[in-house]
Motif scaffolding. Structure first.
Motif, PDB file in Angstrom:
ATOM      1  N   GLY A   1      31.656  50.394  34.839  1.00 26.04           N
ATOM      2  CA  GLY A   1      31.533  48.951  34.677  1.00 26.04           C
ATOM      3  C   GLY A   1      30.157  48.588  34.149  1.00 26.04           C
ATOM      4  O   GLY A   1      29.543  49.332  33.392  1.00 26.04           O
ATOM      5  N   PHE A   2      29.646  47.429  34.571  1.00 25.57           N
ATOM      6  CA  PHE A   2      28.335  46.954  34.150  1.00 25.57           C
ATOM      7  C   PHE A   2      27.286  47.416  35.165  1.00 25.57           C
ATOM      8  O   PHE A   2      27.455  47.236  36.368  1.00 25.57           O
ATOM      9  N   GLY A   3      26.202  47.954  34.659  1.00 22.49           N
ATOM     10  CA  GLY A   3      25.153  48.457  35.542  1.00 22.49           C
ATOM     11  C   GLY A   3      24.091  47.448  35.882  1.00 22.49           C
ATOM     12  O   GLY A   3      23.293  47.667  36.805  1.00 22.49           O
ATOM     13  N   SER A   4      24.054  46.315  35.172  1.00 28.13           N
ATOM     14  CA  SER A   4      23.056  45.277  35.454  1.00 28.13           C
ATOM     15  C   SER A   4      23.601  43.930  35.017  1.00 28.13           C
ATOM     16  O   SER A   4      24.379  43.828  34.062  1.00 28.13           O
ATOM     17  N   TYR A   5      23.146  42.892  35.720  1.00 24.02           N
ATOM     18  CA  TYR A   5      23.695  41.552  35.511  1.00 24.02           C
ATOM     19  C   TYR A   5      22.624  40.513  35.792  1.00 24.02           C
ATOM     20  O   TYR A   5      21.903  40.600  36.786  1.00 24.02           O
ATOM     21  N   ALA A   6      22.509  39.520  34.904  1.00 26.83           N
ATOM     22  CA  ALA A   6      21.601  38.387  35.106  1.00 26.83           C
ATOM     23  C   ALA A   6      22.394  37.097  34.973  1.00 26.83           C
ATOM     24  O   ALA A   6      23.156  36.923  34.021  1.00 26.83           O
ATOM     25  N   ALA A   7      22.219  36.207  35.937  1.00 30.30           N
ATOM     26  CA  ALA A   7      22.898  34.907  35.940  1.00 30.30           C
ATOM     27  C   ALA A   7      21.903  33.824  35.566  1.00 30.30           C
ATOM     28  O   ALA A   7      20.810  33.764  36.133  1.00 30.30           O
TER      29      ALA A   7
ATOM     30  N   TYR B   1      20.545  43.361  39.750  1.00 32.67           N
ATOM     31  CA  TYR B   1      20.982  41.967  39.581  1.00 32.67           C
ATOM     32  C   TYR B   1      19.798  41.015  39.667  1.00 32.67           C
ATOM     33  O   TYR B   1      18.905  41.174  40.495  1.00 32.67           O
ATOM     34  N   ALA B   2      19.803  40.002  38.778  1.00 34.07           N
ATOM     35  CA  ALA B   2      18.826  38.909  38.809  1.00 34.07           C
ATOM     36  C   ALA B   2      19.586  37.588  38.730  1.00 34.07           C
ATOM     37  O   ALA B   2      20.579  37.481  38.016  1.00 34.07           O
ATOM     38  N   ASN B   3      19.114  36.597  39.471  1.00 32.54           N
ATOM     39  CA  ASN B   3      19.673  35.244  39.381  1.00 32.54           C
ATOM     40  C   ASN B   3      18.536  34.304  39.038  1.00 32.54           C
ATOM     41  O   ASN B   3      17.658  34.032  39.859  1.00 32.54           O
ATOM     42  N   LEU B   4      18.532  33.815  37.814  1.00 34.03           N
ATOM     43  CA  LEU B   4      17.454  32.990  37.283  1.00 34.03           C
ATOM     44  C   LEU B   4      17.745  31.498  37.389  1.00 34.03           C
ATOM     45  O   LEU B   4      16.903  30.680  37.021  1.00 34.03           O
TER      46      LEU B   4
END
Length: 263
Positions: free
Chosen positions: A12-18, A58-61
């Motif tokens: 799947g996806f290894g990193s995600y930013a919102a 994961y980052a949530n900006l």
């Protein structure tokens, strides 16, 4: 310097930013530590479950109250620096509900940001608006929101972006999907959006986000009127007051998870 850890694989996806506003920050879904949780955090957990332990980042900006141009100026550059496999981009809602704004103009600016993001990160998932037919205050803006939603879907087609279509998520038409302020989702509402986001990417989810709610007992006219008066006093009046004073609920608020950390 861009983060070079993009690790999309068969897992799947290894990193995600919102990136986004209060919706993506998670307002309405408080956690035990006092921080908001929200659909994006819950979605990140579903993504992490498909990766080897402690490898997903994961980052949530997102910051509540942010307008589109603020999101583009503050959060999009940071997302490009992080260069994750996946970005969710929800913006423009706060612009659309302001008097005098043109959804066509907002959509043009949104498209420029999507074009910028798609050239720098992996996959960009865009998010439509909710159908506000049952939402006080926003009900009369339904046509404007629908126009912007149509633009978002067309932009997604042009840039091959998956779409988190909230307009068609029928379960969030129930009042239990919304917080007491009637402007932000409840914890259950955020959970259902997270499940739908995972479905968009073809991920098997543990529950149907559109599963019907249990029946509610009938409410009398006096009870409904009492609730409306209390809501107007506690939530609507302060919201109008901030607009008149030119203030935002996000003034002096920073992103809760500005760095790409293991989850």
């Amino acid at each position: 310097m861009a983060d070079d850890s993009r690790t999309e694989s068969s897992w799947g996806f290894g990193s995600y930013a919102a990136i986004g506003d209060s919706f993506t920050e998670g307002v309405g879904d408080p956690g035990p530590d006092g921080m908001y949780v929200g659909w994006a955090d819950r979605f990140a957990v579903l993504l992490a479950d498909r990766m080897p332990e402690h490898t997903f980042r994961y980052a949530n900006l997102a910051v509540r109250g942010r307008l589109l141009d603020q999101i583009v100026g503050e959060q999009v550059p940071r997302a490009k620096e992080l260069a994750p496999d996946l970005v969710t981009f929800c913006a423009g809602g706060n612009d659309i509900i302001r008097p005098g704004t043109d959804p066509d103009d907002v959509a043009e600016r949104f498209e420029r940001a999507v074009a910028d993001l798609t050239g720098a990160v992996g996959t960009v998932m865009v998010t439509t608006g909710f159908d506000t037919r049952g939402v006080p205050v926003l009900r009369h803006l339904r046509g404007k929101i629908a126009t912007y939603t149509a633009h978002v879907r067309a932009i997604a087609d042009r840039y091959d972006c998956p779409v988190l279509d909230l307009w068609s998520l029928r379960s969030v038409q129930d009042r239990r999907a919304w917080d007491a302020d009637r402007l932000h989702l409840s914890p259950e509402g955020h959970t259902r959006v997270a499940l739908r986001a995972a479905q968009v990417l073809g991920i098997e989810v543990p529950a149907d986000p559109d599963q019907p709610w249990p029946p509610l007992p009938p409410r009398g006219t006096l009870e409904v009127r009492r609730d409306d008066i209390q809501w107007a006093r506690e939530h609507l009046a302060p919201w109008i007051g901030r607009r008149l004073r030119g203030e935002s609920s996000g003034d002096h608020v920073e992103a809760k998870r500005p760095n790409m950390l293991p989850l």
